[in-house]
Write a protein that holds these residues in place. Structure first.
Motif, mmCIF file in Angstrom:
data_model
loop_
_atom_site.group_PDB
_atom_site.id
_atom_site.type_symbol
_atom_site.label_atom_id
_atom_site.label_comp_id
_atom_site.label_asym_id
_atom_site.label_seq_id
_atom_site.Cartn_x
_atom_site.Cartn_y
_atom_site.Cartn_z
ATOM 1 N N ALA A 177 1.166 -2.071 -9.245
ATOM 2 C CA ALA A 177 -0.138 -1.948 -8.603
ATOM 3 C C ALA A 177 -0.279 -2.947 -7.456
ATOM 4 O O ALA A 177 -0.803 -2.619 -6.384
ATOM 5 C CB ALA A 177 -1.246 -2.168 -9.630
ATOM 6 N N LEU A 178 0.206 -4.167 -7.649
ATOM 7 C CA LEU A 178 0.134 -5.165 -6.586
ATOM 8 C C LEU A 178 1.018 -4.799 -5.407
ATOM 9 O O LEU A 178 0.644 -5.015 -4.251
ATOM 10 C CB LEU A 178 0.504 -6.547 -7.136
ATOM 11 C CG LEU A 178 -0.525 -7.180 -8.077
ATOM 12 C CD1 LEU A 178 0.031 -8.476 -8.661
ATOM 13 C CD2 LEU A 178 -1.826 -7.436 -7.356
ATOM 14 N N GLN A 179 2.198 -4.231 -5.695
ATOM 15 C CA GLN A 179 3.077 -3.804 -4.610
ATOM 16 C C GLN A 179 2.434 -2.669 -3.814
ATOM 17 O O GLN A 179 2.480 -2.652 -2.584
ATOM 18 C CB GLN A 179 4.422 -3.361 -5.163
ATOM 19 C CG GLN A 179 5.292 -4.505 -5.632
ATOM 20 C CD GLN A 179 6.554 -4.025 -6.324
ATOM 21 O OE1 GLN A 179 6.741 -2.837 -6.565
ATOM 22 N NE2 GLN A 179 7.433 -4.972 -6.657
ATOM 23 N N ALA A 180 1.820 -1.721 -4.486
ATOM 24 C CA ALA A 180 1.159 -0.612 -3.792
ATOM 25 C C ALA A 180 -0.006 -1.121 -2.952
ATOM 26 O O ALA A 180 -0.216 -0.678 -1.822
ATOM 27 C CB ALA A 180 0.676 0.418 -4.803
ATOM 28 N N GLN A 181 -0.749 -2.082 -3.477
ATOM 29 C CA GLN A 181 -1.871 -2.635 -2.738
ATOM 30 C C GLN A 181 -1.373 -3.382 -1.503
ATOM 31 O O GLN A 181 -1.960 -3.295 -0.433
ATOM 32 C CB GLN A 181 -2.679 -3.565 -3.635
ATOM 33 C CG GLN A 181 -3.928 -4.115 -2.972
ATOM 34 C CD GLN A 181 -4.702 -5.034 -3.896
ATOM 35 O OE1 GLN A 181 -4.216 -5.419 -4.947
ATOM 36 N NE2 GLN A 181 -5.905 -5.381 -3.490
ATOM 37 N N ALA A 182 -0.265 -4.117 -1.631
ATOM 38 C CA ALA A 182 0.279 -4.855 -0.499
ATOM 39 C C ALA A 182 0.804 -3.906 0.576
ATOM 40 O O ALA A 182 0.696 -4.193 1.770
ATOM 41 C CB ALA A 182 1.391 -5.787 -0.975
ATOM 42 N N ASN A 188 -0.382 -0.970 1.322
ATOM 43 C CA ASN A 188 -1.494 -0.278 1.969
ATOM 44 C C ASN A 188 -2.442 -1.220 2.705
ATOM 45 O O ASN A 188 -3.324 -0.763 3.423
ATOM 46 C CB ASN A 188 -2.283 0.530 0.947
ATOM 47 C CG ASN A 188 -1.440 1.643 0.349
ATOM 48 O OD1 ASN A 188 -0.535 2.160 0.988
ATOM 49 N ND2 ASN A 188 -1.745 2.005 -0.886
ATOM 50 N N ALA A 189 -2.288 -2.518 2.538
ATOM 51 C CA ALA A 189 -3.197 -3.474 3.183
ATOM 52 C C ALA A 189 -2.866 -3.572 4.666
ATOM 53 O O ALA A 189 -1.700 -3.562 5.065
ATOM 54 C CB ALA A 189 -3.068 -4.840 2.517
#
Length: 99
Positions: free
Chosen positions: A14-19, A21-22
């Motif tokens: 989840a953190l990788q996906a958020q990073a 897309n940021a």
């Protein structure tokens, strides 16, 4: 049948996906800082050493000593203070036991 995923792995994904897309913030105002010390010295260790030798840090001034004896306290002062402390403690304990 589906397997339960590891919670740590789920969090990492989840953190990788958020990073991904940021949005990228871009360079900070004023540009990127030079590599090296925050004090402004460059990245070269020789340059830092040269600056340290040219501008040594000042020794802090010692506060003035007023009324401080030069040596240890004499024995009679230590014995006198101990006797006064013992008498005061005895008086307090005596008063407590009376009431």
């Amino acid at each position: 049948m589906s397997e339960a995923k590891d919670p740590e792995r789920l969090l990492a994904e989840a953190l990788q996906a958020q990073a991904r897309n940021a949005p990228h913030p871009g360079p900070p105002p004023g540009g990127w800082p030079e590599p090296g010390l925050l004090s402004g010295a460059g990245a070269s260790p020789l340059e830092r050493e040269r600056l340290a030798l040219e501008h040594p840090p000042g020794k802090p001034a010692a506060p003035p000593r007023r009324g401080v004896p030069a040596g240890p306290l004499p024995v009679y002062w230590v014995l006198g203070l101990a006797a006064l402390l013992g008498l005061a403690t005895g008086a307090v304990i005596g008063l407590i036991t009376l009431f």
